[in-house]
Design an enzyme around this catalytic site. Structure first.
Site, PDB file in Angstrom:
ATOM      1  N   GLU A 134       0.875  -1.334  -0.085  1.00 55.29           N
ATOM      2  CA  GLU A 134       0.040  -0.091   0.077  1.00 55.29           C
ATOM      3  C   GLU A 134       0.634   1.240  -0.028  1.00 55.29           C
ATOM      4  O   GLU A 134       1.988   1.120   0.209  1.00 55.29           O
ATOM      5  CB  GLU A 134      -0.915   0.034   1.200  1.00 55.29           C
ATOM      6  CG  GLU A 134      -2.496  -0.503   1.259  1.00 55.29           C
ATOM      7  CD  GLU A 134      -3.301   0.482   0.118  1.00 55.29           C
ATOM      8  OE1 GLU A 134      -2.707   1.470  -0.231  1.00 55.29           O
ATOM      9  OE2 GLU A 134      -4.259   0.278  -0.151  1.00 55.29           O
ATOM     10  N   ASP A 181     -10.161   1.328  -4.174  1.00 56.73           N
ATOM     11  CA  ASP A 181      -9.217   1.623  -3.420  1.00 56.73           C
ATOM     12  C   ASP A 181      -8.282   2.738  -3.556  1.00 56.73           C
ATOM     13  O   ASP A 181      -8.820   3.765  -3.545  1.00 56.73           O
ATOM     14  CB  ASP A 181      -8.286   0.271  -3.609  1.00 56.73           C
ATOM     15  CG  ASP A 181      -7.375  -0.257  -2.190  1.00 56.73           C
ATOM     16  OD1 ASP A 181      -7.084   0.679  -1.687  1.00 56.73           O
ATOM     17  OD2 ASP A 181      -7.672  -1.247  -1.862  1.00 56.73           O
TER      18      ASP A 181
END
Length: 294
Positions: free
Chosen positions: A20, A200
């Site tokens: 991430e 996302d």
């Protein structure tokens, strides 16, 4: 209308559980990204191809380049200064330190050199997350009741912020004032609730379009000013988490991915899930300012 499509290729075979927060450090020409669940900060120097990682003692979701050098780590219960030369960590302030349920999640620097950051439940508990802004060293809560806050990014002129609660499938757009603070209520901008994949992480390019990772759909989509899909990057893994532009001209799109929640069978089908991917689209990104703490 024909939709341009690019294929992403493997850049760093790092196989993070939850990759991430890709972030380009323009001064040092390094891309940073996090393996949140394994408490690691990864890096890549595109010019040399060198890569590696730092092992940390807590979960971190972003490493933001600081004005004057170094990084600010957005962590599960604290924000910390980090010196990548000697791996020294110095706590800057608490971040939901009194709430053991949550950890940090998506974050990005806005056009004013301030940091928007978010929290979520460690088991994605419904409504446990919040959205904040760190402006000149002061942390202000902007919104509560979010489940998985994501897609934080900003228009070039600083007039809008985008974000999503991944669980809803809807990307929201929020009008900002001249100092970068939200005005009124955020409005629905792009709805993915009826399509494959969940919204996302996201980033804005130099043409004002938004690149959005669709978790579970093996793609990053490019959205125009009206929130319509006009292009896509396809990946050989199913869980892309966030895109970022990097390189000296910001023309290379890197994409973090994840293998979180995979069965042994899924891992066998997607052995490089969790690795860093790259796509050369020819489209230039938008330079982000370093984070100002004062």
């Amino acid at each position: 209308m024909s939709i341009s499509t690019w294929q992403a290729e493997l850049a760093v075979d790092c196989r993070c559980i939850l990759g991430e927060g890709p972030q380009w450090d323009a001064v040092n020409q390094r891309l940073y990204w996090c393996n949140i669940l394994e408490k690691q900060l990864h890096w890549l120097s595109p010019a040399s191809g060198e890569s590696g990682h730092y092992q940390l003692d807590h979960m971190v979701s972003l490493a933001a380049p600081l004005e004057g050098g170094g990084l600010l780590l957005v962590g599960e219960d604290r924000l910390s200064r980090f010196d990548p030369i000697n791996a020294a960590v110095e706590k800057f302030c608490d971040f939901e330190a009194d709430n053991p349920v949550t950890r940090s999640n998506d974050a990005r620097i806005d056009r004013h050199g301030s940091l928007w950051l978010s929290s979520m439940g460690k088991a994605a508990e419904k409504g446990a997350g919040s959205l904040y802004r760190l402006h000149r060293g002061k942390l202000t809560q902007l919104r509560t009741g979010l489940t998985i806050p994501n897609a934080i990014c900003f228009s070039a002129n600083g007039g809008f912020a985008w974000f999503t609660d991944t669980a809803t499938g809807v990307v929201m757009r929020w009008t900002l004032d001249s100092d970068g603070w939200p005005k009124g209520e955020p409005q629905p901008w792009a709805d993915f609730s009826a399509t494959q994949g969940n919204p996302d992480g996201a980033v804005v390019d130099s043409q004002g379009c938004l690149w959005l990772a669709l978790w579970g759909a093996s793609q990053v989509v490019r959205l125009d000013h009206d929130g319509q899909v006009i292009a896509r990057v396809e990946l050989p893994v199913s869980q892309p988490s966030c895109p970022a532009f990097a390189g000296p001209e910001l023309k290379t799109l890197y994409i973090t991915t994840a293998q979180e929640g995979f069965s042994a069978e899924q891992l066998a089908q997607e052995p490089t899930a969790g690795s860093l991917y790259v796509a050369e689209t020819g489209i230039k990104g938008l330079a982000e300012p370093p984070l100002r703490l004062v």
